[in-house]
Design a protein around this motif. Structure first.
Motif, PDB file in Angstrom:
ATOM      1  N   ASP A 177      59.990  25.149  60.186  1.00 14.19           N
ATOM      2  CA  ASP A 177      61.020  25.620  60.793  1.00 14.19           C
ATOM      3  C   ASP A 177      60.927  26.658  61.666  1.00 14.19           C
ATOM      4  OD1 ASP A 177      63.803  26.218  61.409  1.00 14.19           O
ATOM      5  OD2 ASP A 177      64.220  27.351  59.586  1.00 14.19           O
ATOM      6  N   VAL A 178      60.843  26.263  62.917  1.00 11.09           N
ATOM      7  CA  VAL A 178      60.519  27.405  63.973  1.00 11.09           C
ATOM      8  C   VAL A 178      61.232  26.779  65.317  1.00 11.09           C
ATOM      9  CG1 VAL A 178      58.519  26.112  64.964  1.00 11.09           C
ATOM     10  CG2 VAL A 178      58.508  28.426  65.296  1.00 11.09           C
ATOM     11  N   ARG A 179      61.714  28.030  66.049  1.00 13.89           N
ATOM     12  CA  ARG A 179      62.116  27.524  67.349  1.00 13.89           C
ATOM     13  C   ARG A 179      61.173  26.813  68.276  1.00 13.89           C
ATOM     14  NH1 ARG A 179      62.327  30.521  71.821  1.00 13.89           N
ATOM     15  NH2 ARG A 179      61.362  32.262  71.002  1.00 13.89           N
ATOM     16  N   ARG A 180      61.736  25.951  68.859  1.00 14.86           N
ATOM     17  CA  ARG A 180      60.687  24.928  69.734  1.00 14.86           C
ATOM     18  C   ARG A 180      61.178  24.954  71.178  1.00 14.86           C
ATOM     19  NH1 ARG A 180      60.320  23.014  64.499  1.00 14.86           N
ATOM     20  NH2 ARG A 180      58.035  22.059  64.075  1.00 14.86           N
ATOM     21  N   GLN A 181      60.565  24.406  71.980  1.00 18.39           N
ATOM     22  CA  GLN A 181      60.465  24.473  73.682  1.00 18.39           C
ATOM     23  C   GLN A 181      61.827  23.384  73.959  1.00 18.39           C
ATOM     24  OE1 GLN A 181      57.441  24.286  76.460  1.00 18.39           O
ATOM     25  NE2 GLN A 181      56.087  24.426  74.866  1.00 18.39           N
ATOM     26  N   VAL A 182      62.623  23.795  74.680  1.00 23.66           N
ATOM     27  CA  VAL A 182      63.398  22.862  75.423  1.00 23.66           C
ATOM     28  C   VAL A 182      63.233  23.006  76.764  1.00 23.66           C
ATOM     29  CG1 VAL A 182      65.797  22.208  76.020  1.00 23.66           C
ATOM     30  CG2 VAL A 182      65.204  23.385  73.581  1.00 23.66           C
ATOM     31  N   GLY A 183      62.780  21.871  77.467  1.00 24.82           N
ATOM     32  CA  GLY A 183      62.116  21.914  78.955  1.00 24.82           C
ATOM     33  C   GLY A 183      60.461  22.002  78.876  1.00 24.82           C
ATOM     34  N   ASN A 184      60.248  22.137  80.098  1.00 25.56           N
ATOM     35  CA  ASN A 184      58.842  22.246  80.260  1.00 25.56           C
ATOM     36  C   ASN A 184      58.399  23.450  80.583  1.00 25.56           C
ATOM     37  OD1 ASN A 184      58.365  19.453  79.648  1.00 25.56           O
ATOM     38  ND2 ASN A 184      58.445  18.832  81.546  1.00 25.56           N
ATOM     39  N   THR A 185      58.293  24.660  79.734  1.00 25.78           N
ATOM     40  CA  THR A 185      57.726  26.000  80.023  1.00 25.78           C
ATOM     41  C   THR A 185      56.205  25.921  79.556  1.00 25.78           C
ATOM     42  OG1 THR A 185      58.171  26.626  77.888  1.00 25.78           O
ATOM     43  CG2 THR A 185      59.905  26.878  79.677  1.00 25.78           C
ATOM     44  N   SER A 186      55.327  26.784  80.195  1.00 25.19           N
ATOM     45  CA  SER A 186      54.154  26.680  79.689  1.00 25.19           C
ATOM     46  C   SER A 186      53.787  27.117  78.134  1.00 25.19           C
ATOM     47  CB  SER A 186      52.995  27.831  80.779  1.00 25.19           C
ATOM     48  OG  SER A 186      53.516  28.996  80.456  1.00 25.19           O
ATOM     49  N   MET A 187      52.701  26.824  77.599  1.00 25.02           N
ATOM     50  CA  MET A 187      52.519  26.995  76.163  1.00 25.02           C
ATOM     51  C   MET A 187      52.246  28.573  76.251  1.00 25.02           C
ATOM     52  SD  MET A 187      52.064  26.127  72.988  1.00 25.02           S
ATOM     53  CE  MET A 187      51.848  24.320  73.248  1.00 25.02           C
ATOM     54  N   GLU A 223      55.553  21.182  69.704  1.00 26.45           N
ATOM     55  CA  GLU A 223      56.078  22.463  70.275  1.00 26.45           C
ATOM     56  C   GLU A 223      57.569  21.642  71.108  1.00 26.45           C
ATOM     57  OE1 GLU A 223      53.904  20.570  73.836  1.00 26.45           O
ATOM     58  OE2 GLU A 223      53.813  20.798  71.688  1.00 26.45           O
ATOM     59  N   MET A 224      57.787  20.489  71.059  1.00 25.10           N
ATOM     60  CA  MET A 224      59.189  20.178  71.723  1.00 25.10           C
ATOM     61  C   MET A 224      60.157  19.918  70.625  1.00 25.10           C
ATOM     62  SD  MET A 224      58.041  20.548  74.777  1.00 25.10           S
ATOM     63  CE  MET A 224      59.097  19.738  75.663  1.00 25.10           C
ATOM     64  N   GLN A 225      61.515  20.513  70.852  1.00 30.86           N
ATOM     65  CA  GLN A 225      62.503  20.274  70.153  1.00 30.86           C
ATOM     66  C   GLN A 225      63.077  18.828  70.340  1.00 30.86           C
ATOM     67  OE1 GLN A 225      64.170  22.116  67.938  1.00 30.86           O
ATOM     68  NE2 GLN A 225      65.468  20.595  67.590  1.00 30.86           N
ATOM     69  N   GLU A 226      62.615  18.120  71.596  1.00 32.43           N
ATOM     70  CA  GLU A 226      63.271  16.692  71.702  1.00 32.43           C
ATOM     71  C   GLU A 226      62.567  15.884  70.895  1.00 32.43           C
ATOM     72  OE1 GLU A 226      61.551  14.148  74.936  1.00 32.43           O
ATOM     73  OE2 GLU A 226      61.336  16.243  76.170  1.00 32.43           O
ATOM     74  N   VAL A 227      61.463  16.112  70.372  1.00 30.54           N
ATOM     75  CA  VAL A 227      60.599  15.375  69.344  1.00 30.54           C
ATOM     76  C   VAL A 227      61.531  15.435  68.011  1.00 30.54           C
ATOM     77  CG1 VAL A 227      58.564  14.930  67.935  1.00 30.54           C
ATOM     78  CG2 VAL A 227      58.557  15.534  70.709  1.00 30.54           C
ATOM     79  N   ILE A 228      61.684  16.619  67.673  1.00 38.63           N
ATOM     80  CA  ILE A 228      62.485  16.857  66.222  1.00 38.63           C
ATOM     81  C   ILE A 228      63.880  16.065  66.398  1.00 38.63           C
ATOM     82  CG2 ILE A 228      63.614  18.537  64.816  1.00 38.63           C
ATOM     83  CD1 ILE A 228      60.286  18.462  64.989  1.00 38.63           C
ATOM     84  N   ASP A 229      64.537  16.319  67.455  1.00 38.49           N
ATOM     85  CA  ASP A 229      65.893  15.209  67.793  1.00 38.49           C
ATOM     86  C   ASP A 229      65.691  14.073  67.511  1.00 38.49           C
ATOM     87  OD1 ASP A 229      66.869  18.045  67.912  1.00 38.49           O
ATOM     88  OD2 ASP A 229      66.815  17.826  70.258  1.00 38.49           O
ATOM     89  N   LYS A 230      64.621  13.447  68.252  1.00 40.89           N
ATOM     90  CA  LYS A 230      64.426  11.969  68.309  1.00 40.89           C
ATOM     91  C   LYS A 230      64.196  11.484  66.707  1.00 40.89           C
ATOM     92  CE  LYS A 230      62.884  11.237  73.178  1.00 40.89           C
ATOM     93  NZ  LYS A 230      61.896  10.667  73.820  1.00 40.89           N
ATOM     94  N   SER A 231      63.375  12.403  65.902  1.00 40.72           N
ATOM     95  CA  SER A 231      63.266  11.938  64.764  1.00 40.72           C
ATOM     96  C   SER A 231      64.065  11.494  63.870  1.00 40.72           C
ATOM     97  CB  SER A 231      62.280  12.836  63.969  1.00 40.72           C
ATOM     98  OG  SER A 231      62.976  13.864  63.608  1.00 40.72           O
ATOM     99  N   THR A 232      65.289  12.021  64.062  1.00 40.39           N
ATOM    100  CA  THR A 232      66.610  11.920  63.343  1.00 40.39           C
ATOM    101  C   THR A 232      67.047  10.107  63.467  1.00 40.39           C
ATOM    102  OG1 THR A 232      68.138  12.445  64.916  1.00 40.39           O
ATOM    103  CG2 THR A 232      67.453  14.115  63.396  1.00 40.39           C
ATOM    104  N   GLY A 233      66.648   9.599  64.607  1.00 44.54           N
ATOM    105  CA  GLY A 233      66.934   8.420  64.725  1.00 44.54           C
ATOM    106  C   GLY A 233      66.155   7.453  63.966  1.00 44.54           C
ATOM    107  N   TYR A 234      65.170   7.737  63.091  1.00 43.67           N
ATOM    108  CA  TYR A 234      64.339   6.909  62.264  1.00 43.67           C
ATOM    109  C   TYR A 234      64.524   6.983  60.945  1.00 43.67           C
ATOM    110  CZ  TYR A 234      61.525   6.253  66.628  1.00 43.67           C
ATOM    111  OH  TYR A 234      61.199   5.642  67.961  1.00 43.67           O
ATOM    112  N   SER A 235      65.935   6.317  60.413  1.00 54.90           N
ATOM    113  CA  SER A 235      66.377   6.944  59.123  1.00 54.90           C
ATOM    114  C   SER A 235      65.480   6.220  58.049  1.00 54.90           C
ATOM    115  CB  SER A 235      67.458   6.512  58.743  1.00 54.90           C
ATOM    116  OG  SER A 235      67.649   5.016  59.119  1.00 54.90           O
ATOM    117  N   HIS A 236      64.550   5.294  58.222  1.00 52.69           N
ATOM    118  CA  HIS A 236      63.636   4.614  57.173  1.00 52.69           C
ATOM    119  C   HIS A 236      62.512   5.349  57.143  1.00 52.69           C
ATOM    120  CE1 HIS A 236      62.639   3.314  61.384  1.00 52.69           C
ATOM    121  NE2 HIS A 236      61.510   2.655  60.813  1.00 52.69           N
ATOM    122  N   TRP A 237      62.288   6.715  57.773  1.00 55.64           N
ATOM    123  CA  TRP A 237      61.057   7.336  57.535  1.00 55.64           C
ATOM    124  C   TRP A 237      61.622   9.043  57.112  1.00 55.64           C
ATOM    125  CZ3 TRP A 237      56.111   6.326  57.881  1.00 55.64           C
ATOM    126  CH2 TRP A 237      55.730   5.236  58.649  1.00 55.64           C
TER     127      TRP A 237
END
Length: 581
Positions: free
Chosen positions: A507-517, A487-501
């Motif tokens: 494709d869905v809008r994800r959370q930015v920050g800690n809001t409740s589910m 549910e976290m956009q930061e996870v998707i953003d971090k995945s771009t740093g692993y070019s060997h995967w």
């Protein structure tokens, strides 16, 4: 004089030979190699000039300062004509291939969309310069209408038979005309249904699943589908799905597993009623606000109709023929007795969950772990046509272009000019119909739960999930594809740093920050907030490997579905060890 003449003749011969050698192809290669060497040396010296002194192997190298630019001495722009032509040809072919991949992907997209008329599909194909007969089979897509018809056939008693057509055959093979007419086949089919058959939604042998999975699934189906729903001895438990905003889909499933346990212990047929997550425009007709929008119903239509009739009968209430969820306490539902009619099979669970490099040989509440897996597997045993369409869309968005490139690469000839879509052969129709849609394999599924989950368990950063992924790949080096659900956009953003995967995700809008589910799901709307988690859940149970967090109910249920779906020996790597499981 003669001596001078001989000398000139000799020089002329040598010159002619040199010219002939210079015109030969091997010599041209040597010249090109020689000039290329000079160019590389020049660049190397230029680098030394700019960098100054450097050391290599214990030796010190100093750049030589030169007043004249080396580029003035030698022109390094020389490219052989043949090389230019090869490069242009390759680029041209790549461009054509890319265009054809995009064209095929677009053609599949037009045929994929549900709810669009055939005329509109044909119009879109004509805009692409194609007819429907020009479009090859999409290996990553399912024929949802046909598959749903098959599922419905396998989920009901057929004709005068007292059992569904479950045999050792798979797919459409039992409807093969020659076999269907054979009395010997009919006798075998009838005998197999009672003696050795198991539910078709179970993959693999007993050793590939939790203990007794095939028998338990068969018995639950029989319990939920009595021969005569109007028999006075048949009793019912009617239950709405939990609708409190704080209940995610995982919590709703866990609660319904407890309700199903109550129904089996009390010999009642469970009938699920209102399902708030299906209360949206994507669920049409009678499937609106019903579990049947996403999966085949938990009981037959006859039993459903009978149960709803009894809800209006005062006598039925007084005699206890029908009960509802509100007749039971929360403790009875959430921590009630696991059905014991199959003994204690959870005592034979094998340890295949790993934390910090060690297998967990024991989980608290082993009976609950085993039972919830069985209950959820039954409730989600067959996908509806709507859910099948959601999965088709998700696979097409994630893998469609890869599938198109794969199909075109294997195509004999030039598509679409040389395409031949022959009539489906018997083996395609009756045998290969059982094959699942293509996904890139091996595939690792990873559910990264963060956000407001920190109040219930230790939240682990994405880097630790990837550390476990790298460890799997050290054992299986051909693994390079990851399906992420988060549910976290930061996870998707971090995945771009692993070019060997290679990463895939919905494709869905994800959370930015800690809001409740609950707040996050409300912002997405009911349809999206239900559809995309269900797609991710079903993709996770199909993947070859899984990484999650034991503290997450969602991961707990995914693990149970994998362990009743033939993937016990695939294992489960967890980033934490929270809660009782």
């Amino acid at each position: 004089m003669m001596e001078a003449l001989n000398q000139k003749s000799l020089e002329r011969v040598v010159s002619q030979k040199a010219l002939q050698m210079g015109n030969s192809f091997p010599c041209q290669i040597c010249v090109v190699g020689f000039l290329s060497g000079i160019c590389l040396t020049t660049v190397f010296l230029a680098a030394l000039t700019s960098l100054g002194t450097f050391e290599l192997g214990g030796f010190s190298f100093s750049a030589i300062s030169m007043g004249t630019s080396t580029s003035d001495m030698i022109n390094c722009d020389f490219v052989p004509k043949a090389t230019e032509k090869i490069t242009d040809s390759r680029l041209s072919k790549e461009k054509i291939n890319d265009e054809r991949v995009a064209q095929l992907y677009s053609a599949w997209s037009s045929l994929l969309t549900t709810g669009i008329s055939l005329e509109k599909n044909e119009h879109h194909l004509l805009k692409l310069g194609l007819n429907e007969s020009d479009v090859p089979n999409a290996p990553h897509l399912m024929n949802c209408k046909l598959k749903t018809q098959e599922n419905e056939r396998l989920d009901k008693r057929g004709g005068n038979e007292n059992f569904p057509p479950w045999t050792s055959w798979k797919g459409q093979l039992d409807s093969f005309p020659a076999a269907a007419k054979s009395d010997q086949f009919k006798n075998f089919k009838h005998q197999a249904a009672y003696e050795g058959s198991h539910p078709p939604w179970i993959t693999g042998s007993d050793e590939d699943n939790y203990p007794l999975t095939r028998k338990v699934q068969r018995d639950i189906w029989l319990h939920q589908h009595p021969l005569n729903c109007r028999d006075p001895s048949v009793r019912f438990l009617v239950a709405d799905w939990e609708r409190e905003p704080g209940f995610g889909i995982g919590a709703q499933l866990a609660e319904m597993a407890g309700v199903l346990a109550l129904a089996i212990n009390e010999k009642r047929v469970l009938v699920t009623n209102f399902y708030n997550r299906a209360d949206h425009d994507g669920c049409k007709g009678s499937s609106r606000s019903s579990w049947s929008c996403y999966f085949l119903p938990e009981t037959s239509q006859d039993c459903r109709d009978r149960a709803l009739e009894l809800l209006e009968s005062k006598q039925a209430w007084q005699e206890g023929i029908v009960r509802v969820k509100q007749n039971y306490s929360s403790k009875q539902i959430w921590a009630g007795h696991t059905p014991r009619i199959w003994g204690d099979p959870w005592n034979n669970l094998q340890p295949t969950t790993e934390i910090n490099g060690t297998l967990m040989a024991y989980h608290r509440k082993m009976d609950r772990r085993w039972w919830r897996a069985q209950a959820v597997r039954y409730l989600m045993r067959f996908e509806s046509e709507y859910t099948c369409g959601l999965l088709n869309n998700a696979r097409h968005a994630a893998f469609g272009k890869e599938a198109a490139a794969m199909v075109l690469k294997s195509f004999a000839g030039e598509w679409p000019k040389d395409v031949r879509n022959d009539k489906r052969s018997d083996i395609e129709e009756f045998v290969w119909s059982n094959h699942k849609p293509w996904i890139p394999r091996p595939l690792l599924s990873m559910h990264v739960r963060m956000g407001d989950k920190a109040c219930e368990m230790k939240v682990v950063e994405f880097e630790e999930y990837m550390s476990l992924a790298d460890r799997i790949r050290r054992r299986f080096p051909h693994l390079n594809s990851v399906w992420i659900s988060t549910e976290m956009q930061e996870v998707i953003d971090k995945s771009t740093g692993y070019s060997h995967w290679n990463f895939y995700y919905t494709d869905v809008r994800r959370q930015v920050g800690n809001t409740s589910m609950a707040a996050y799901e409300a912002s997405l709307g009911r349809e999206t907030s239900t559809n995309y988690p269900i797609v991710n859940f079903l993709m996770a149970i199909e993947a070859d490997f899984f990484i999650g967090a034991l503290g997450s109910t969602w991961c707990f249920l995914i693990d149970g579905m994998r362990n009743t779906g033939g993937k016990v020996m695939a294992g489960y790597l967890s980033v934490n060890k929270d809660r009782f499981w």
